[in-house]
Design an enzyme around this catalytic site. Structure first.
Site, PDB file in Angstrom:
ATOM      1  N   LYS A 169     -10.568  23.818  39.842  1.00  0.00           N
ATOM      2  CA  LYS A 169     -10.898  22.076  38.539  1.00  0.00           C
ATOM      3  C   LYS A 169     -11.624  23.490  37.581  1.00  0.00           C
ATOM      4  O   LYS A 169     -12.583  24.905  38.530  1.00  0.00           O
ATOM      5  CB  LYS A 169     -11.536  21.280  38.663  1.00  0.00           C
ATOM      6  CG  LYS A 169     -11.645  20.225  37.963  1.00  0.00           C
ATOM      7  CD  LYS A 169      -9.861  19.421  37.910  1.00  0.00           C
ATOM      8  CE  LYS A 169      -9.538  18.956  36.593  1.00  0.00           C
ATOM      9  NZ  LYS A 169      -8.713  18.029  36.543  1.00  0.00           N
ATOM     10  N   ASP A 185      -5.564  18.868  31.357  1.00  0.00           N
ATOM     11  CA  ASP A 185      -6.716  17.920  32.076  1.00  0.00           C
ATOM     12  C   ASP A 185      -6.799  17.114  31.005  1.00  0.00           C
ATOM     13  O   ASP A 185      -6.854  17.696  29.232  1.00  0.00           O
ATOM     14  CB  ASP A 185      -7.393  18.235  32.223  1.00  0.00           C
ATOM     15  CG  ASP A 185      -8.279  16.925  33.722  1.00  0.00           C
ATOM     16  OD1 ASP A 185      -8.172  16.875  33.867  1.00  0.00           O
ATOM     17  OD2 ASP A 185      -9.504  16.974  32.707  1.00  0.00           O
TER      18      ASP A 185
HETATM   19  P1  NDP Z   1      -6.077  12.761  27.085  1.00  0.00           P
HETATM   20  O1  NDP Z   1      -6.778  14.525  26.756  1.00  0.00           O
HETATM   21  O2  NDP Z   1      -4.973  13.262  27.661  1.00  0.00           O
HETATM   22  O3  NDP Z   1      -6.411  12.127  27.198  1.00  0.00           O
HETATM   23  C1  NDP Z   1      -7.833  11.287  27.102  1.00  0.00           C
HETATM   24  C2  NDP Z   1      -7.795  10.240  26.348  1.00  0.00           C
HETATM   25  O4  NDP Z   1      -9.491   9.323  27.072  1.00  0.00           O
HETATM   26  C3  NDP Z   1      -8.776  10.321  24.766  1.00  0.00           C
HETATM   27  O5  NDP Z   1      -7.249   8.840  23.952  1.00  0.00           O
HETATM   28  C4  NDP Z   1      -9.073  10.391  24.318  1.00  0.00           C
HETATM   29  O6  NDP Z   1      -9.543   9.750  23.219  1.00  0.00           O
HETATM   30  C5  NDP Z   1      -9.386   9.022  25.423  1.00  0.00           C
HETATM   31  N1  NDP Z   1     -11.461   9.038  25.617  1.00  0.00           N
HETATM   32  C6  NDP Z   1     -12.309  10.274  26.651  1.00  0.00           C
HETATM   33  N2  NDP Z   1     -13.035   9.739  26.516  1.00  0.00           N
HETATM   34  C7  NDP Z   1     -13.208   8.880  26.002  1.00  0.00           C
HETATM   35  C8  NDP Z   1     -14.645   8.186  26.114  1.00  0.00           C
HETATM   36  N3  NDP Z   1     -15.843   8.253  26.543  1.00  0.00           N
HETATM   37  N4  NDP Z   1     -14.173   6.942  25.815  1.00  0.00           N
HETATM   38  C9  NDP Z   1     -13.240   6.351  25.284  1.00  0.00           C
HETATM   39  N5  NDP Z   1     -11.905   6.778  25.681  1.00  0.00           N
HETATM   40  C10 NDP Z   1     -11.791   7.885  26.023  1.00  0.00           C
HETATM   41  O7  NDP Z   1      -6.654  13.505  29.285  1.00  0.00           O
HETATM   42  P2  NDP Z   1      -5.745  12.768  29.966  1.00  0.00           P
HETATM   43  O8  NDP Z   1      -4.890  11.582  29.446  1.00  0.00           O
HETATM   44  O9  NDP Z   1      -4.431  14.173  30.564  1.00  0.00           O
HETATM   45  O10 NDP Z   1      -6.858  12.635  31.432  1.00  0.00           O
HETATM   46  C11 NDP Z   1      -7.623  11.445  31.495  1.00  0.00           C
HETATM   47  C12 NDP Z   1      -8.575  11.284  33.104  1.00  0.00           C
HETATM   48  O11 NDP Z   1      -6.649  10.924  33.858  1.00  0.00           O
HETATM   49  C13 NDP Z   1      -8.834  12.093  32.991  1.00  0.00           C
HETATM   50  O12 NDP Z   1      -9.822  11.979  33.870  1.00  0.00           O
HETATM   51  C14 NDP Z   1      -8.512  13.664  33.853  1.00  0.00           C
HETATM   52  O13 NDP Z   1      -9.500  14.128  34.647  1.00  0.00           O
HETATM   53  C15 NDP Z   1      -7.501  12.574  34.641  1.00  0.00           C
HETATM   54  N6  NDP Z   1      -6.433  12.939  35.154  1.00  0.00           N
HETATM   55  C16 NDP Z   1      -4.973  13.942  34.253  1.00  0.00           C
HETATM   56  C17 NDP Z   1      -4.226  14.731  34.920  1.00  0.00           C
HETATM   57  C18 NDP Z   1      -3.605  14.425  34.083  1.00  0.00           C
HETATM   58  O14 NDP Z   1      -1.788  15.613  35.378  1.00  0.00           O
HETATM   59  N7  NDP Z   1      -3.244  15.507  32.817  1.00  0.00           N
HETATM   60  C19 NDP Z   1      -4.090  14.001  36.465  1.00  0.00           C
HETATM   61  C20 NDP Z   1      -4.839  13.517  37.415  1.00  0.00           C
HETATM   62  C21 NDP Z   1      -5.987  12.808  36.229  1.00  0.00           C
HETATM   63  P3  NDP Z   1      -9.254  10.134  21.602  1.00  0.00           P
HETATM   64  O15 NDP Z   1      -7.683  10.583  21.260  1.00  0.00           O
HETATM   65  O16 NDP Z   1      -9.912  10.304  20.665  1.00  0.00           O
HETATM   66  O17 NDP Z   1     -10.019  12.006  22.112  1.00  0.00           O
END
Ligand code: NDP
Length: 447
Positions: free
Chosen positions: A126, A166
Site C-alpha cells: 500500500k 484508493d
Molecule cells: P474515495 O476518495 O473515492 O471516497 C471516500 C468517501 O468517503 C468520500 O465520499 C469521502 O467524503 C468519505 N469520507 C472520508 N472520510 C470520511 C469521514 N471521516 N466521514 C464520513 N465520510 C468520509 O475513496 P474510495 O471510495 O476509493 O475508498 C473508500 C474506502 O474503500 C477506503 O477505506 C478504501 O481504502 C477502501 N477501498 C477502496 C478500494 C478502491 O478500489 N477504490 C478497494 C478496496 C477498499 P468526501 O467526498 O467529502 O471527501
C-alpha cells in the site's frame, strides 16, 4: 500456544510504536489465529507470524511540487511493500492529509490477506501521501502526481509492484501517475498500474469493482440464509468510488438505498437514491452532498450516516468511507434500527467494539478484507487483459467478478466451519488468507 501467540503480538506492537491503526489490524488478525496455531504449531515455530508482520520494504520520500501561485510545497510519499510470497506487490495509493506511515502499514497488512483470499498470484502493498487533492486545481494535482512518480517509479513495475487507486486517487490521478511513469521508463508497461482509463489500457468494471463486488458478497451471504436483496433497505456511508458503485448495484438488485454520506454530513433518501445526481455532484463537480436537491431527501450537516439509521429503518449497512467510522454507538443505533447485515466496503471501518456488539446482536458481519476484495481482483483481471493485449466485455468481466466474490465468500464460510466458528466471516477470512500466505512463505525458505 496461545500464550506464545500473545507474546509475538506484544512484541510486534512494541516494535511499531505510535501506529494505532496498524496495531488494531494486527490485533484483529491475531485474534483469529489461536485455533490455527493449536492445530499447526509449525507456523509459530518457523517464525512465520513474526515475518508476516514485518514489511519486506518501507519507502518514505519527499514529494516537492509547486502550487498555482508559484509557492513550493512539500509532502511525504510512502510505499510499504509488505509481502511478495504470492506474487508482485499489489495495493492502492491513498492521498489524504491524515495519511501517515502507520495508516499505510495497516492498509498494507490488510492487503496481504485480502489479495490471498482472491486466489490470485498477488503480494500485498500500500502507499500514498499526506497530500490533499481537495480544492487543488487539475494542474496542481498533475504536478504533485508527477513529482510522486518521479521518485516512486524506482520501486514499481509490472513484475515488481503494481499500484492502483484508493481514497483521493481516482482515474484522474492514475492518469497523471501512469503518464509520468511511462515518460521515465520510456516504454509502455500497462501492467505497472491498474485503474487505468479504458482508452489507455484499463478494464471495464474496474471502476465499479469494489462496490459491485461488495454487493455480490452480500448477495451470496443472504442466499445462504434463504434471503435476497429485493426490497431491502440499505444505508451506505461515503459517496466516493466504492460507495457510489455499491449503491448503484444494490439498487439494481431491487434494494432501496435509504441514505449516503460524505465527510461533511449525511443524506437521508427514504424513497431511494438518485445515483446519477450523486455521481454528478461527487464525480463531476467534486462538491458535497449538500447540493442533492431531489424532493423527499434531507441533508444533515455534520451527521454520520449511522445517526440517521433509526428514522430510516435499515436492513443492510454498507460502511464505504474510511477506517473506524462505525463505532460502538453507531453499532447500537444500527441494531436498534433492525439491521441484520453489516458488510465493510471500506478498509476496517468498524471498530473492534462495534464488531463485538454486532456479533452479540446476531448481525451477519462481512469483514473488508473479504467483502471489498473485488477491486483488487478486477485489477488482476486488468493485468491479465494487459498481458494478453485483450479487452473483455463488461458482461464477461462482471461475471468473473461475481464468481470471484462467490468463491471468496464460500472460502471464508467453509474455513469458519472447519475451525468450529460457523458464520464467523472475520475468523474465516483471517485464517484462509493467513494460511495461503504462510504456506507460500514456508515453501520459499527463510524469507
Ligand atoms: P474515495 O476518495 O473515492 O471516497 C471516500 C468517501 O468517503 C468520500 O465520499 C469521502 O467524503 C468519505 N469520507 C472520508 N472520510 C470520511 C469521514 N471521516 N466521514 C464520513 N465520510 C468520509 O475513496 P474510495 O471510495 O476509493 O475508498 C473508500 C474506502 O474503500 C477506503 O477505506 C478504501 O481504502 C477502501 N477501498 C477502496 C478500494 C478502491 O478500489 N477504490 C478497494 C478496496 C477498499 P468526501 O467526498 O467529502 O471527501
Amino acid at each position: 500456544m496461545e500464550h506464545r501467540l500473545d507474546e509475538v503480538r506484544t512484541e510486534v506492537l512494541r516494535r511499531n510504536p505510535g501506529e494505532p491503526e496498524f496495531h488494531q489490524a494486527v490485533t484483529e488478525v491475531f485474534a483469529s489465529l489461536a485455533p490455527v496455531v493449536a492445530e499447526h504449531p509449525h507456523y509459530l515455530e518457523a517464525g512465520v507470524i513474526e515475518r508476516i508482520c514485518e514489511p519486506e520494504r518501507q519507502i518514505i520520500f519527499r514529494v516537492p511540487w509547486t502550487d498555482d501561485a508559484g509557492r513550493v510545497r512539500i509532502n511525504r510519499g510512502f510505499r510499504v511493500q509488505f509481502n511478495s510470497a504470492l506474487g508482485p506487490y499489489k495495493g492502492g495509493l491513498r492521498f489524504h492529509p491524515a495519511v501517515s506511515l502507520g495508516t499505510v502499514k495497516f492498509l498494507g497488512f490488510e492487503q496481504i490477506f485480502k489479495n490471498a483470499l482472491t486466489g490470485m498470484p498477488l503480494g500485498g502493498a500500500k502507499g500514498g501521501s499526506d497530500f490533499d487533492p481537495k480544492g487543488r486545481s487539475d494542474a496542481e494535482v498533475m504536478r504533485f502526481c508527477q513529482s510522486f512518480m518521479t521518485e516512486a517509479h524506482r520501486y514499481i513495475g509490472e513484475h515488481t509492484d503494481v499500484p492502483a487507486g484508493d481514497i483521493g486517487v481516482g482515474r484522474r490521478e492514475i492518469g497523471y501517475l501512469f503518464g509520468q511513469y511511462t515518460r521515465i521508463v520510456d516504454r509502455h508497461e500497462s501492467g505497472a498500474i491498474t485503474g487505468k482509463g479504458l482508452s489507455w489500457g484499463g478494464s471495464l468494471v474496474r471502476n465499479e469493482a469494489t462496490g459491485y463486488g461488495l454487493v455480490y458478497f452480500v448477495r451470496r451471504m443472504l442466499e445462504r440464509h434463504g434471503r435476497d436483496l429485493d426490497g431491502a433497505r440499505v444505508l451506505v456511508s461515503g459517496s466516493g468510488n466504492v460507495a457510489i458503485a455499491a449503491a448503484e448495484r444494490v439498487a439494481s438488485l431491487g434494494a432501496i438505498v435509504v441514505g449516503m454520506s460524505d465527510s461533511t454530513g449525511a443524506l437521508a433518501t427514504p424513497d431511494g437514491i438518485d445515483i446519477t445526481r450523486v455521481r454528478e455532484l461527487k464525480e463531476e463537480r467534486r462538491t458535497t452532498l449538500t447540493g442533492y436537491d431531489v424532493p423527499g431527501a434531507r441533508f444533515v450537516s455534520g451527521a454520520t450516516a449511522w445517526e440517521l439509521a433509526r428514522e430510516l429503518r435499515v436492513d443492510v449497512a454498507l460502511p464505504c468511507a474510511t477506517q473506524n467510522e462505525l463505532d460502538a454507538d453507531a453499532a447500537r443505533l444500527l441494531v436498534t434500527a433492525g439491521t441484520t447485515v453489516v458488510a465493510e466496503g471500506a478498509n476496517m471501518p468498524c471498530t473492534p467494539e462495534a464488531v463485538r456488539l454486532l456479533r452479540e446482536a446476531g448481525v451477519l458481519f462481512a469483514p473488508g478484507k473479504a467483502a471489498n476484495a473485488g477491486g483488487v481482483a478486477t485489477s488482476a483481471l486488468e493485468m491479465q487483459q494487459n498481458a494478453s493485449r485483450d479487452s473483455w466485455s463488461f458482461e464477461h468481466t462482471d461475471s468473473r467478478l461475481a464468481e470471484i466474490m462467490d468463491d471468496i465468500h464460500d472460502r471464508c464460510l467453509e474455513t469458519s466451519i472447519a475451525y468450529g466458528a460457523a458464520g464467523d466471516y472475520a475468523l474465516g477470512a483471517n485464517i484462509a488468507g493467513f494460511t495461503r500466505v504462510a504456506d507460500a512463505m514456508l515453501a520459499l525458505g527463510v524469507i
